[in-house]
Write an enzyme that holds these catalytic residues in place. Structure first.
Site, PDB file in Angstrom:
ATOM      1  N   LYS A 167      56.561 -32.628  38.479  1.00 49.26           N
ATOM      2  CA  LYS A 167      55.828 -31.786  39.480  1.00 49.26           C
ATOM      3  C   LYS A 167      54.552 -32.108  39.934  1.00 49.26           C
ATOM      4  CE  LYS A 167      59.217 -28.216  38.303  1.00 49.26           C
ATOM      5  NZ  LYS A 167      59.384 -26.832  38.684  1.00 49.26           N
ATOM      6  N   SER A 191      64.542 -23.690  33.451  1.00 52.24           N
ATOM      7  CA  SER A 191      63.989 -23.175  32.132  1.00 52.24           C
ATOM      8  C   SER A 191      64.848 -24.052  31.020  1.00 52.24           C
ATOM      9  CB  SER A 191      63.845 -21.993  32.243  1.00 52.24           C
ATOM     10  OG  SER A 191      63.130 -21.446  33.148  1.00 52.24           O
ATOM     11  N   ASN A 193      61.193 -33.681  35.430  1.00 52.74           N
ATOM     12  CA  ASN A 193      60.340 -33.512  36.656  1.00 52.74           C
ATOM     13  C   ASN A 193      58.772 -33.055  36.368  1.00 52.74           C
ATOM     14  OD1 ASN A 193      59.621 -32.772  39.395  1.00 52.74           O
ATOM     15  ND2 ASN A 193      60.818 -30.968  39.556  1.00 52.74           N
ATOM     16  N   GLU A 249      61.286 -26.293  45.659  1.00 53.47           N
ATOM     17  CA  GLU A 249      59.987 -26.190  45.892  1.00 53.47           C
ATOM     18  C   GLU A 249      59.540 -27.011  47.149  1.00 53.47           C
ATOM     19  OE1 GLU A 249      58.529 -27.461  42.117  1.00 53.47           O
ATOM     20  OE2 GLU A 249      59.238 -25.530  41.247  1.00 53.47           O
ATOM     21  N   HIS A 261      64.318 -30.651  46.250  1.00 55.19           N
ATOM     22  CA  HIS A 261      63.973 -29.803  45.213  1.00 55.19           C
ATOM     23  C   HIS A 261      63.743 -28.394  45.808  1.00 55.19           C
ATOM     24  CE1 HIS A 261      61.817 -27.668  42.043  1.00 55.19           C
ATOM     25  NE2 HIS A 261      62.409 -28.458  41.344  1.00 55.19           N
ATOM     26  N   GLY A 303      61.271 -22.292  36.393  1.00 54.44           N
ATOM     27  CA  GLY A 303      59.802 -21.965  35.770  1.00 54.44           C
ATOM     28  C   GLY A 303      59.569 -20.343  35.294  1.00 54.44           C
ATOM     29  N   GLU A 330      70.299 -26.105  40.461  1.00 55.81           N
ATOM     30  CA  GLU A 330      68.914 -25.440  39.934  1.00 55.81           C
ATOM     31  C   GLU A 330      69.138 -24.045  40.492  1.00 55.81           C
ATOM     32  OE1 GLU A 330      65.780 -28.443  38.520  1.00 55.81           O
ATOM     33  OE2 GLU A 330      65.531 -28.323  40.341  1.00 55.81           O
TER      34      GLU A 330
HETATM   35  P1  PGA Z   1      61.726 -25.626  34.703  1.00 49.01           P
HETATM   36  O1  PGA Z   1      61.686 -26.620  36.268  1.00 49.01           O
HETATM   37  O2  PGA Z   1      62.262 -26.473  33.724  1.00 49.01           O
HETATM   38  O3  PGA Z   1      60.037 -25.623  34.662  1.00 49.01           O
HETATM   39  O4  PGA Z   1      62.083 -24.433  35.346  1.00 49.01           O
HETATM   40  C1  PGA Z   1      62.881 -27.377  36.645  1.00 49.01           C
HETATM   41  C2  PGA Z   1      62.586 -27.898  38.014  1.00 49.01           C
HETATM   42  O5  PGA Z   1      62.047 -27.315  38.631  1.00 49.01           O
HETATM   43  O6  PGA Z   1      63.117 -29.038  38.119  1.00 49.01           O
END
Ligand code: PGA
Length: 252
Positions: free
Chosen positions: A11, A213, A9, A97, A95, A173, A167
Site C-alpha cells: 500500500k 487480515s 501489498n 481501496e 483493490h 485492515g 478480499e
Molecule cells: P490487510 O490488507 O492484510 O492489512 O487486511 C489486505 C489487503 O488490503 O490487500
C-alpha cells in the site's frame, strides 16, 4: 495443481530505502521456498530499486495499480508496459481501496485487466463485499457481478492464467479475518462461476487468493481450504519476519 501465491501489498508505506531494506531482509529467510510464488507490491517510486534488489531471487515484483492506455496525454498515470519495463510481472487491479477512494469500477477494472494481459503482466483482480452487503445477504450477488463485469470479454484461456483475490472489505485492515469456512464458501462460488462463465478448465487453473487480515497465525487454516490458492497480505507483509512466516506457512 495450482501453485500457491503469497503476495504482499505494501500500500502507501515505505520509502525507497525502507523498501529495499525489507526485501533484503526477506530474501535470506525465503530463499529455500520453491513451492510458493512470492510477490511483493511496493509503491511506484520504489519499484525500480526493489526490482534490482530482488534480481536473481525467488521474489517477484508487482505494482498496485495501472492505467489501461499504453501512452498518451494521461497525466499522472502509469501504463502496464512501463510496469513490465521496470521488472513487474504482476499488477494488483481493482483493490477495494481503489474502488472506494479512487473511482475504480468494474468497467475500469476490466479495461485495466485487458491492458495488463496485453503487456504480459499477470493481473491480481480484487473483488469483495462490504459489511453492509454481507449483512443484507447479498455477498454472492455482489461477487458474481464483480467477477462477471471485471472479466467480461476475456478469453477462457487467459482467465485460466489470471489471479483473483477475494478480499471481503470488512476484513481488510480490521483484524477481522473471514473464517476458513466463510472464505472457502466464497472461493468455491467464484470457481464455479468461472466454470460457468468461461470454462471448467479455466476454473480449475485460475488461482484465487484470500485477502483481509491474513497473519502468520491464521494463514495455515485458510491455506488448508481446497479453493484457497494463496493470500494477498497487507499489514503483515510490511515486516520481513511476519511475511516470511506467511510465505512459509506449510513449514510451521
Ligand atoms: P490487510 O490488507 O492484510 O492489512 O487486511 C489486505 C489487503 O488490503 O490487500
Amino acid at each position: 495443481m495450482r501453485k500457491p501465491v503469497i503476495a504482499g501489498n505494501w500500500k502507501l508505506f515505505k520509502t525507497i530505502s525502507e523498501s529495499v531494506a525489507l526485501v533484503d531482509a526477506l530474501k535470506p529467510i525465503v530463499d529455500k521456498t520453491r513451492s510458493v510464488e512470492i510477490v511483493v507490491a511496493p509503491v511506484f517510486t520504489a519499484l525500480s530499486r526493489v526490482s534490482e534488489a530482488i534480481a536473481g531471487s525467488n521474489i517477484n515484483l508487482s505494482a498496485q495499480n495501472c492505467f489501461w492506455e499504453e501512452e498518451g496525454a494521461f497525466t499522472g498515470e502509469v501504463a502496464p508496459k512501463l510496469l513490465k519495463d521496470v521488472g513487474c510481472s504482476y499488477v494488483i487491479i481493482g483493490h477495494s481501496e481503489r474502488r472506494q477512494y479512487f473511482g475504480d469500477t468494474d468497467l475500469s477494472v476490466n479495461k485495466k485487466v485487458k491492458a495488463a494481459v496485453s503487456a504480459d503482466l499477470t493481473p491480481i483482480v480484487c473483488v469483495g463485499e462490504t459489511l453492509a452487503e454481507r449483512e443484507s445477504g447479498s455477498t454472492f450477488t455482489v461477487i458474481e457481478a464483480q467477477v462477471k463485469n471485471s472479466l467480461t470479454g476475456i478469453p477462457a484461456e487467459v482467465v485460466a492464467r489470471l489471479i483473483i483475490a477475494y478480499e471481503p472489505v470488512w476484513a481488510i485492515g480490521t483484524g477481522k479475518t473471514a473464517s476458513d469456512e466463510q472464505a472457502q464458501e466464497v472461493h468455491l462460488f467464484i470457481r464455479e462461476l468461472v466454470a460457468r462463465l468461461f470454462s471448467p478448465g479455466a476454473a480449475d487453473k485460475v488461482r484465487i487468493l484470500y485477502g483481509g487480515s491474513v497473519k502468520p497465525d491464521n494463514v495455515k487454516g485458510l491455506m488448508a481450504q481446497p479453493d484457497i490458492d494463496g493470500a494477498l497480505v497487507g499489514g503483515a507483509s510490511l515486516k520481513a519476519d511476519s511475511f516470511a512466516s506467511i510465505v512459509n506457512y506449510a513449514a510451521s
